[in-house]
Motif scaffolding. Sequence first.
Motif, PDB file in Angstrom:
ATOM      1  N   MET A 154       0.849  -1.196   0.000  1.00 60.25           N
ATOM      2  CA  MET A 154       0.000   0.000   0.000  1.00 60.25           C
ATOM      3  C   MET A 154       0.883   1.243   0.000  1.00 60.25           C
ATOM      4  O   MET A 154       1.856   1.318   0.739  1.00 60.25           O
ATOM      5  N   THR A 155       0.525   2.204  -0.830  1.00 59.82           N
ATOM      6  CA  THR A 155       1.260   3.460  -0.875  1.00 59.82           C
ATOM      7  C   THR A 155       0.308   4.585  -1.249  1.00 59.82           C
ATOM      8  O   THR A 155      -0.875   4.351  -1.512  1.00 59.82           O
ATOM      9  N   TYR A 156       0.815   5.789  -1.238  1.00 59.95           N
ATOM     10  CA  TYR A 156       0.063   6.933  -1.730  1.00 59.95           C
ATOM     11  C   TYR A 156       0.568   7.227  -3.132  1.00 59.95           C
ATOM     12  O   TYR A 156       1.612   7.851  -3.306  1.00 59.95           O
ATOM     13  N   SER A 157      -0.165   6.793  -4.144  1.00 57.61           N
ATOM     14  CA  SER A 157       0.284   7.013  -5.517  1.00 57.61           C
ATOM     15  C   SER A 157      -0.187   8.353  -6.068  1.00 57.61           C
ATOM     16  O   SER A 157       0.433   8.900  -6.980  1.00 57.61           O
ATOM     17  N   THR A 158      -1.296   8.877  -5.515  1.00 56.15           N
ATOM     18  CA  THR A 158      -1.833  10.159  -5.974  1.00 56.15           C
ATOM     19  C   THR A 158      -2.199  11.014  -4.768  1.00 56.15           C
ATOM     20  O   THR A 158      -2.973  10.585  -3.912  1.00 56.15           O
ATOM     21  N   LEU A 159      -1.633  12.202  -4.728  1.00 56.44           N
ATOM     22  CA  LEU A 159      -1.957  13.167  -3.690  1.00 56.44           C
ATOM     23  C   LEU A 159      -2.803  14.279  -4.293  1.00 56.44           C
ATOM     24  O   LEU A 159      -2.586  14.678  -5.430  1.00 56.44           O
ATOM     25  N   MET A 160      -3.759  14.776  -3.520  1.00 59.72           N
ATOM     26  CA  MET A 160      -4.512  15.953  -3.939  1.00 59.72           C
ATOM     27  C   MET A 160      -4.279  17.055  -2.922  1.00 59.72           C
ATOM     28  O   MET A 160      -4.522  16.870  -1.725  1.00 59.72           O
ATOM     29  N   VAL A 161      -3.784  18.205  -3.388  1.00 57.69           N
ATOM     30  CA  VAL A 161      -3.528  19.319  -2.487  1.00 57.69           C
ATOM     31  C   VAL A 161      -4.519  20.438  -2.778  1.00 57.69           C
ATOM     32  O   VAL A 161      -4.687  20.861  -3.913  1.00 57.69           O
TER      33      VAL A 161
ATOM     34  N   THR B 200     -15.648  15.758  -3.345  1.00 52.09           N
ATOM     35  CA  THR B 200     -16.081  15.033  -4.548  1.00 52.09           C
ATOM     36  C   THR B 200     -14.879  14.684  -5.421  1.00 52.09           C
ATOM     37  O   THR B 200     -14.749  13.552  -5.910  1.00 52.09           O
ATOM     38  N   HIS B 201     -13.979  15.627  -5.610  1.00 47.60           N
ATOM     39  CA  HIS B 201     -12.808  15.378  -6.452  1.00 47.60           C
ATOM     40  C   HIS B 201     -11.778  14.485  -5.761  1.00 47.60           C
ATOM     41  O   HIS B 201     -10.884  13.951  -6.432  1.00 47.60           O
ATOM     42  N   ALA B 202     -11.918  14.285  -4.456  1.00 48.20           N
ATOM     43  CA  ALA B 202     -10.993  13.412  -3.730  1.00 48.20           C
ATOM     44  C   ALA B 202     -11.112  11.959  -4.171  1.00 48.20           C
ATOM     45  O   ALA B 202     -10.263  11.138  -3.819  1.00 48.20           O
ATOM     46  N   ARG B 203     -12.117  11.646  -4.977  1.00 51.22           N
ATOM     47  CA  ARG B 203     -12.273  10.269  -5.466  1.00 51.22           C
ATOM     48  C   ARG B 203     -11.053   9.799  -6.250  1.00 51.22           C
ATOM     49  O   ARG B 203     -10.826   8.598  -6.386  1.00 51.22           O
ATOM     50  N   CYS B 204     -10.265  10.724  -6.795  1.00 50.89           N
ATOM     51  CA  CYS B 204      -9.128  10.339  -7.639  1.00 50.89           C
ATOM     52  C   CYS B 204      -7.800  10.391  -6.889  1.00 50.89           C
ATOM     53  O   CYS B 204      -6.739  10.336  -7.516  1.00 50.89           O
ATOM     54  N   ALA B 205      -7.833  10.477  -5.564  1.00 51.59           N
ATOM     55  CA  ALA B 205      -6.596  10.593  -4.793  1.00 51.59           C
ATOM     56  C   ALA B 205      -6.590   9.609  -3.632  1.00 51.59           C
ATOM     57  O   ALA B 205      -7.641   9.146  -3.168  1.00 51.59           O
ATOM     58  N   ASP B 206      -5.386   9.291  -3.168  1.00 53.95           N
ATOM     59  CA  ASP B 206      -5.233   8.437  -1.992  1.00 53.95           C
ATOM     60  C   ASP B 206      -5.197   9.250  -0.710  1.00 53.95           C
ATOM     61  O   ASP B 206      -5.521   8.747   0.360  1.00 53.95           O
ATOM     62  N   LEU B 207      -4.760  10.493  -0.821  1.00 55.37           N
ATOM     63  CA  LEU B 207      -4.595  11.353   0.340  1.00 55.37           C
ATOM     64  C   LEU B 207      -4.889  12.784  -0.062  1.00 55.37           C
ATOM     65  O   LEU B 207      -4.411  13.251  -1.099  1.00 55.37           O
ATOM     66  N   VAL B 208      -5.680  13.482   0.750  1.00 59.50           N
ATOM     67  CA  VAL B 208      -5.991  14.891   0.530  1.00 59.50           C
ATOM     68  C   VAL B 208      -5.180  15.712   1.525  1.00 59.50           C
ATOM     69  O   VAL B 208      -5.121  15.384   2.714  1.00 59.50           O
ATOM     70  N   ILE B 209      -4.557  16.780   1.041  1.00 56.75           N
ATOM     71  CA  ILE B 209      -3.727  17.643   1.881  1.00 56.75           C
ATOM     72  C   ILE B 209      -4.324  19.041   1.861  1.00 56.75           C
ATOM     73  O   ILE B 209      -4.606  19.594   0.798  1.00 56.75           O
ATOM     74  N   THR B 210      -4.517  19.607   3.027  1.00 57.36           N
ATOM     75  CA  THR B 210      -5.132  20.927   3.121  1.00 57.36           C
ATOM     76  C   THR B 210      -4.548  21.685   4.298  1.00 57.36           C
ATOM     77  O   THR B 210      -3.945  21.096   5.196  1.00 57.36           O
ATOM     78  N   GLY B 211      -4.724  22.991   4.298  1.00 59.31           N
ATOM     79  CA  GLY B 211      -4.358  23.804   5.451  1.00 59.31           C
ATOM     80  C   GLY B 211      -5.535  23.916   6.393  1.00 59.31           C
ATOM     81  O   GLY B 211      -6.669  23.552   6.056  1.00 59.31           O
TER      82      GLY B 211
ATOM     83  N   ARG C  56     -11.677   9.867   2.251  1.00 63.07           N
ATOM     84  CA  ARG C  56     -10.242   9.695   2.099  1.00 63.07           C
ATOM     85  C   ARG C  56      -9.563  10.288   3.338  1.00 63.07           C
ATOM     86  O   ARG C  56     -10.110  11.194   3.973  1.00 63.07           O
ATOM     87  N   PRO C  57      -8.372   9.801   3.691  1.00 65.40           N
ATOM     88  CA  PRO C  57      -7.656  10.456   4.782  1.00 65.40           C
ATOM     89  C   PRO C  57      -7.287  11.880   4.386  1.00 65.40           C
ATOM     90  O   PRO C  57      -6.989  12.147   3.219  1.00 65.40           O
ATOM     91  N   VAL C  58      -7.325  12.775   5.354  1.00 61.60           N
ATOM     92  CA  VAL C  58      -7.014  14.181   5.112  1.00 61.60           C
ATOM     93  C   VAL C  58      -5.862  14.579   6.020  1.00 61.60           C
ATOM     94  O   VAL C  58      -5.931  14.425   7.247  1.00 61.60           O
ATOM     95  N   LEU C  59      -4.800  15.075   5.414  1.00 60.90           N
ATOM     96  CA  LEU C  59      -3.662  15.594   6.163  1.00 60.90           C
ATOM     97  C   LEU C  59      -3.853  17.094   6.329  1.00 60.90           C
ATOM     98  O   LEU C  59      -3.891  17.830   5.348  1.00 60.90           O
ATOM     99  N   VAL C  60      -3.982  17.541   7.564  1.00 65.19           N
ATOM    100  CA  VAL C  60      -4.169  18.963   7.857  1.00 65.19           C
ATOM    101  C   VAL C  60      -2.821  19.553   8.264  1.00 65.19           C
ATOM    102  O   VAL C  60      -2.182  19.083   9.219  1.00 65.19           O
ATOM    103  N   VAL C  61      -2.377  20.569   7.520  1.00 64.42           N
ATOM    104  CA  VAL C  61      -1.070  21.177   7.725  1.00 64.42           C
ATOM    105  C   VAL C  61      -1.263  22.551   8.363  1.00 64.42           C
ATOM    106  O   VAL C  61      -1.924  23.417   7.775  1.00 64.42           O
ATOM    107  N   PRO C  62      -0.710  22.784   9.547  1.00 67.07           N
ATOM    108  CA  PRO C  62      -0.845  24.115  10.164  1.00 67.07           C
ATOM    109  C   PRO C  62       0.018  25.134   9.441  1.00 67.07           C
ATOM    110  O   PRO C  62       0.906  24.790   8.665  1.00 67.07           O
ATOM    111  N   ASP C  63      -0.246  26.417   9.701  1.00 70.23           N
ATOM    112  CA  ASP C  63       0.526  27.476   9.073  1.00 70.23           C
ATOM    113  C   ASP C  63       1.952  27.529   9.595  1.00 70.23           C
ATOM    114  O   ASP C  63       2.849  28.045   8.932  1.00 70.23           O
TER     115      ASP C  63
END
Length: 272
Positions: A1-8, A103-114, A137-144
């Motif tokens: 298992m890996t993250y082949s597609t990231l959505m930022v 909705t667009h997260a369907r094409c990613a393994d991981l969503v990254i947002t602030g 999908r899992p969501v990675l929340v990145v602080p400022d």
Amino acid sequence: MTYSTLMVHLDGARPNAAVLDATATLAKQYDARVIGIAACEPARIAASDGYTDGAFAVLEHDIVTEQLAQAKVEFHAHAALRPHVLEWRSIPTLENVAHIIATHARCADLVITGLGPTPGALSTHADAGDLILRAGRPVLVVPDANVTADFRHVLIAWTDTRECRRAVTDALPMLHRADRVTLVEASNDPHGAREGIKDIVGWLQRHGIGADHILSRIRGSGAQTLAVIATEVEADIIVAGAYGHSRVREWIFGGVTRDLLLHERRCTLLAH
């Protein structure tokens, strides 16, 4: 298992350097392709007779176009990210921005947002809590703040719930790469949590992942306890399940998840 597609997810109304830096680091680690996305919802202000003024509508259209264009330029200008770029998506919308990104997260393994702005300023940013609960999908929340995305020490905020089991499974690529994994359960009855901790440690071992574990009584709030332990063990990221319930068509987070999002000064991976 890996993250082949990231959505930022980029916010066209504010700088996105921290989110892009984290995305570039992860894309390099996993040799992943990256989809950039921004959505913008124009202001909805009507004149007294019920019709929106035409000049105002033109102005809002121009603002939306400019903000989406700014986000696109920032995405493509990030040198470390450029080798991994798959595509860019600009979406003007009249719908909730979190719904569009989810909705667009369907094409990613991981969503990254602030973490984004405060509620009420969401025309260009998906509310992080809303996005986590919608995305599937899992969501990675990145602080400022200036934080690392080289997650050498992963802390799992363990509770024996569906959401937490989902989060740990979604985090497996990170857990495999980590030098150290620590399972933490903060409970008013730490002795009663031992069996669950034993099971999840064994499950991780069968995936080739060794994990330390900490059972702690809650000190203050659950989030405060996790934050203190994360600092003590020098964790780079917290993995947790996200909890919420519907209230008048709005997703409201439980206390621990909300406090993690609002106050944590390290990246947080959440799943629902």
